[in-house]
Enzyme design. Structure first.
Site, PDB file in Angstrom:
ATOM      1  N   ALA A 136       0.774  -1.241   0.000  1.00  0.00           N
ATOM      2  CA  ALA A 136       0.000   0.000   0.000  1.00  0.00           C
ATOM      3  C   ALA A 136       0.806   1.293   0.000  1.00  0.00           C
ATOM      4  O   ALA A 136       0.405   2.263  -0.641  1.00  0.00           O
ATOM      5  CB  ALA A 136      -0.951   0.005   1.200  1.00  0.00           C
ATOM      6  N   ALA A 137       1.887   1.342   0.748  1.00  0.00           N
ATOM      7  CA  ALA A 137       2.598   2.612   0.910  1.00  0.00           C
ATOM      8  C   ALA A 137       3.269   3.031  -0.399  1.00  0.00           C
ATOM      9  O   ALA A 137       3.693   2.166  -1.182  1.00  0.00           O
ATOM     10  CB  ALA A 137       3.630   2.477   2.020  1.00  0.00           C
ATOM     11  N   PRO A 138       3.340   4.340  -0.631  1.00  0.00           N
ATOM     12  CA  PRO A 138       2.995   5.460   0.251  1.00  0.00           C
ATOM     13  C   PRO A 138       1.538   5.916   0.196  1.00  0.00           C
ATOM     14  O   PRO A 138       1.200   6.905   0.820  1.00  0.00           O
ATOM     15  CB  PRO A 138       3.924   6.575  -0.235  1.00  0.00           C
ATOM     16  N   GLY A 139       0.674   5.217  -0.560  1.00  0.00           N
ATOM     17  CA  GLY A 139      -0.748   5.467  -0.411  1.00  0.00           C
ATOM     18  C   GLY A 139      -1.521   6.063  -1.566  1.00  0.00           C
ATOM     19  O   GLY A 139      -2.713   6.324  -1.429  1.00  0.00           O
ATOM     20  N   ASP A 159       1.849  -2.795   4.452  1.00  0.00           N
ATOM     21  CA  ASP A 159       3.203  -2.568   3.965  1.00  0.00           C
ATOM     22  C   ASP A 159       4.180  -3.101   5.000  1.00  0.00           C
ATOM     23  O   ASP A 159       3.842  -3.180   6.190  1.00  0.00           O
ATOM     24  CB  ASP A 159       3.465  -1.091   3.679  1.00  0.00           C
ATOM     25  N   ASP A 186       4.670  -8.489   6.284  1.00  0.00           N
ATOM     26  CA  ASP A 186       5.011  -8.993   4.965  1.00  0.00           C
ATOM     27  C   ASP A 186       3.711  -9.500   4.336  1.00  0.00           C
ATOM     28  O   ASP A 186       3.040 -10.374   4.894  1.00  0.00           O
ATOM     29  CB  ASP A 186       6.020 -10.133   5.106  1.00  0.00           C
ATOM     30  N   CYS A 259       5.050  -1.948 -12.535  1.00  0.00           N
ATOM     31  CA  CYS A 259       5.521  -0.868 -13.404  1.00  0.00           C
ATOM     32  C   CYS A 259       6.824  -1.301 -14.063  1.00  0.00           C
ATOM     33  O   CYS A 259       7.809  -0.566 -14.082  1.00  0.00           O
ATOM     34  CB  CYS A 259       5.698   0.436 -12.627  1.00  0.00           C
TER      35      CYS A 259
END
Length: 337
Positions: A136-139, A159, A186, A259
Site C-alpha cells: 500500500a505505501a505510500p498510499g 506494507d 510482509d 511498473c
C-alpha cells in the site's frame, strides 16, 4: 528506484554490479531496454518515449471535493491543466510541482502518475466492501480505492516498511480517508485474524518490482538493473499474489500490477498463480491504449525460453509511447474456489 525484499521500492545504493550482471556488451543503463525490443511494434517510438520527462499529474480527491470544484479552484489560481481523456479526475499540469497550490495542500488533489490510477479503476471497489491493498505505501492507490469506496466499508492497507507506512498514514490523513486500517507485515504472510477472519471482496496487488517502466519519472531506474534482481523479486511477487488469491472470497476479484516490462515479473507470475491457486484470468477493458500479455518469452543472452498459459493474453501491457505515460502491466483475476 528498485524494490527491496519485502515490498520497499528503494533508491539504488550502488551495491549491485552493473557491468557484470547486465550482460556482455553493456553500453549504458538504457541498454537494459534492448531485451524488450521484440515485444514492441515501434522500437523507435518506445525508446523516444522512455527518454522524455513524464507529465505532472494530480488526481482529484472526491472524498473532499468534486471534479468540478477542483478544476474551478485550479483555474482561479491560474494553474494550467488538461484533463485526461479517459478519466475526468486526472489532471495534467503545466507546472512540474503539483503541490504548490492551495487545493493540493487542503487535500483536494493528490500527485499520482496517470497510469498508476489504472489498477484501482480496474479493481472498481464498491462502497461498503472489504478490500485489501497488499503493497500500500505510500498510499496513492490506497487513497484512490478509499475514494471509489466513498470512504465506507473496510480498506486494509499493508506494507512491510515503517518509514513508508508513515507516508501512507500522512497521505490518508491529508486526504480525509477514515475507512482504512493499516497493517505492518510482509504481505506474503498477511493474516485475516485481526479482521474476524472474513475474506476480502477485492484485493489490489501492485507489487514491488524492478521499476523499468518508471524510467521517465526516475531516470536512474535502470542504473543498477541486474537480472538477478529481476529473478529474486519475481519470487516475492509470486508469494504476494498467491496470498491475495487465498484471502479473497470465492467470486472475488484480484488485480495484479507492476511498473516493469519484464515478463519474468509479469506473465510468469500470472502463470505461476494459475497453476497454484483456484483462479482464472478475466478480460480487462482498459480505457487506454494497450496490448495483450505475451504467451512466450525468449532472452537468449540469459538462457531464458519460456511459454505461459494462453490466458495470460488477457493481461494488458501499457508502453510509454501508447498514452504518453509510464510503462505498466495489469491483470485481473477471479477467485473460483
Amino acid at each position: 528506484m528498485a524494490a527491496g525484499p519485502h515490498g520497499l521500492k528503494r533508491p539504488v545504493t550502488g551495491r549491485e554490479s552493473k557491468p557484470t550482471n547486465a550482460g556482455a556488451g553493456y553500453r549504458g543503463p538504457m541498454d537494459v531496454l534492448d531485451r524488450y525490443e521484440p515485444l514492441v511494434d515501434d522500437v523507435g517510438a518506445f525508446r523516444a518515449a522512455c527518454e522524455r520527462p513524464l507529465p505532472s499529474v494530480v488526481r482529484v480527491n472526491t472524498i473532499k471535493t468534486t471534479v468540478e470544484r477542483a478544476r474551478a479552484a485550479l483555474a482561479a489560481e491560474d494553474v494550467e491543466f488538461e484533463a485526461a481523456a479517459w478519466h475526468p479526475g486526472l489532471l495534467r499540469l503545466a507546472e512540474a510541482q503539483p503541490g504548490t497550490n492551495w487545493p493540493y495542500v487542503h487535500g483536494w488533489l493528490h500527485g499520482q502518475e496517470e497510469v498508476s490510477a489504472v489498477p484501482a479503476t480496474v479493481l472498481d471497489p464498491a462502497p461498503g466492501e472489504r478490500v485489501w491493498d497488499a503493497c500500500a505505501a505510500p498510499g496513492s492507490k490506497t487513497t484512490q480505492l478509499a475514494a471509489l469506496m466513498e470512504d465506507t466499508g473496510r480498506l486494509v492497507a499493508t506494507d512491510s516498511n515503517l518509514g513508508r507506512i508513515s507516508a501512507l498514514r500522512s497521505n490518508a490523513e491529508r486526504l480525509g480517508v477514515t475507512n482504512v486500517a493499516v497493517t505492518h507485515e510482509d504481505a506474503r504472510n498477511h493474516s485475516l485474524k485481526p479482521f474476524a477472519g472474513a475474506g476480502y471482496d477485492r484485493a489490489l496487488v501492485d507489487v514491488p518490482c524492478s521499476c523499468e517502466g518508471t524510467i521517465r519519472k526516475n531516470p536512474d531506474a535502470l542504473e543498477e538493473w541486474t537480472y538477478e534482481h529481476v529473478r529474486g523479486i519475481a519470487g516475492v511477487q509470486k508469494g504476494i499474489l498467491r496470498r491475495a488469491l487465498q484471502v479473497t472470497r470465492e467470486g472475488g476479484t484480484v488485480v495484479y500490477s507492476t511498473c516493469t516490462f519484464a515478463p519474468e515479473e509479469n506473465e510468469a507470475v500470472l502463470d505461476h498463480a494459475l497453476a497454484e491457486e483456484p483462479c482464472e484470468l478475466l478480460d480487462v477493458d482498459l480505457p487506454l491504449e494497450s496490448v495483450p500479455g505475451v504467451t512466450a518469452w525468449t532472452d537468449e543472452a540469459r538462457g531464458v525460453d519460456r511459454t505461459f498459459d494462453s490466458s495470460v493474453q488477457k493481461a494488458r501491457r501499457i508502453y510509454p509511447q501508447h498514452n504518453d505515460t509510464g510503462g505498466f502491466f495489469l491483470a485481473k483475476f477471479e477467485v473460483i474456489g
